[in-house]
Design a protein around this motif. Structure first.
Motif, short mmCIF file in Angstrom:
data_model
loop_
_atom_site.label_atom_id
_atom_site.label_comp_id
_atom_site.label_asym_id
_atom_site.label_seq_id
_atom_site.Cartn_x
_atom_site.Cartn_y
_atom_site.Cartn_z
N VAL A 47 0.84 -1.19 0.00
CA VAL A 47 0.00 0.00 0.00
C VAL A 47 0.88 1.24 0.00
O VAL A 47 1.70 1.42 0.89
CB VAL A 47 -0.93 0.02 1.24
N ASN A 48 0.70 2.08 -1.02
CA ASN A 48 1.38 3.36 -1.11
C ASN A 48 0.34 4.43 -1.42
O ASN A 48 -0.06 4.61 -2.56
CB ASN A 48 2.46 3.34 -2.21
N PRO A 49 -0.16 5.15 -0.38
CA PRO A 49 -1.19 6.16 -0.60
C PRO A 49 -0.73 7.25 -1.57
O PRO A 49 0.39 7.74 -1.47
CB PRO A 49 -1.41 6.75 0.80
N GLY A 50 -1.60 7.61 -2.49
CA GLY A 50 -1.27 8.61 -3.49
C GLY A 50 -1.04 9.99 -2.93
O GLY A 50 -0.38 10.82 -3.55
N PRO A 75 7.51 6.14 -1.71
CA PRO A 75 8.77 5.70 -1.13
C PRO A 75 9.51 4.67 -1.97
O PRO A 75 10.67 4.37 -1.69
CB PRO A 75 8.35 5.10 0.21
N SER A 76 8.88 4.11 -2.99
CA SER A 76 9.49 3.00 -3.73
C SER A 76 10.84 3.35 -4.37
O SER A 76 11.72 2.50 -4.40
CB SER A 76 8.53 2.41 -4.76
N PRO A 126 9.28 -4.28 0.86
CA PRO A 126 8.59 -4.33 2.15
C PRO A 126 8.49 -2.94 2.78
O PRO A 126 9.17 -2.01 2.37
CB PRO A 126 9.49 -5.24 2.99
N ALA A 127 7.62 -2.84 3.79
CA ALA A 127 7.64 -1.64 4.63
C ALA A 127 9.00 -1.64 5.32
O ALA A 127 9.59 -2.70 5.55
CB ALA A 127 6.50 -1.70 5.64
N GLN A 128 9.51 -0.45 5.65
CA GLN A 128 10.86 -0.40 6.20
C GLN A 128 11.03 0.83 7.09
O GLN A 128 10.50 1.89 6.79
CB GLN A 128 11.88 -0.34 5.05
N THR A 129 11.78 0.64 8.15
CA THR A 129 12.14 1.74 9.03
C THR A 129 13.66 1.74 9.21
O THR A 129 14.24 0.70 9.47
CB THR A 129 11.46 1.60 10.41
#
Length: 158
Positions: free
Chosen positions: A32-35, A40-41, A132-135
């Motif tokens: 999920v990448n909100p517009g 972040p990709s 993946p999501a990443q921090t």
């Protein structure tokens, strides 16, 4: 402002969308990448990842840049590359693949912007488009001197 309920209930959280880009992976993870947020990709990660219902989850401890003998290069880029190789080995030991990783947490000693290219290159090499999501957590020191990088992962098993 019009909001739409995209998924009525996911893990007790109502997901409301506004121009959201979602992509389902072959493993059932939904990226999920909100517009209305920065994409972040290009930096090697996704904003959020939704796991399928009843998924089994594995947690991989932080993998550093030690080689099989325990030696650490003093070079940051070498440590990052080795840490991702170690992470891949741990993922495969679970019978999983990189596209089953939902979340990464990375720790970088003395982080500065010059290190982002190395980080982005390695994460994209390992995960391709299934980011993946990443921090990223800047830290002053890690468990072992001269460790400069560590990556941990949450993996959704099939």
């Amino acid at each position: 402002m019009s909001l739409t309920i995209k998924h009525p209930l996911i893990g007790g959280l109502i997901i409301m969308t506004m121009g959201i880009s979602t992509a389902a992976t072959a493993t059932g993870l939904t990226i999920v990448n909100p517009g209305n947020l920065h994409d972040p990709s290009p930096n090697g990660y996704s904003t959020a990842v939704i796991t399928p219902p009843n998924a089994r989850v594995a947690y991989i401890s932080g993998q550093g840049g030690q080689d099989s003998t325990g030696a650490l290069s003093p070079d940051f880029a070498v440590q990052v590359e080795q840490a991702y190789a170690n992470l891949r080995t741990a993922i495969e030991a679970l019978g999983a693949r990189p596209d089953q990783v939902a979340k990464l947490t990375i720790f970088v000693v003395d982080h500065d912007m010059s290190k982002l290219e190395v980080l982005t290159r390695n994460v994209k090499a390992m995960f391709g488009k299934s980011l993946p999501a990443q921090t990223l957590v800047p830290v002053p020191k890690l468990a072992i001197d001269p460790m400069l990088f560590e990556v941990e992962a949450i993996v959704v098993l099939e």
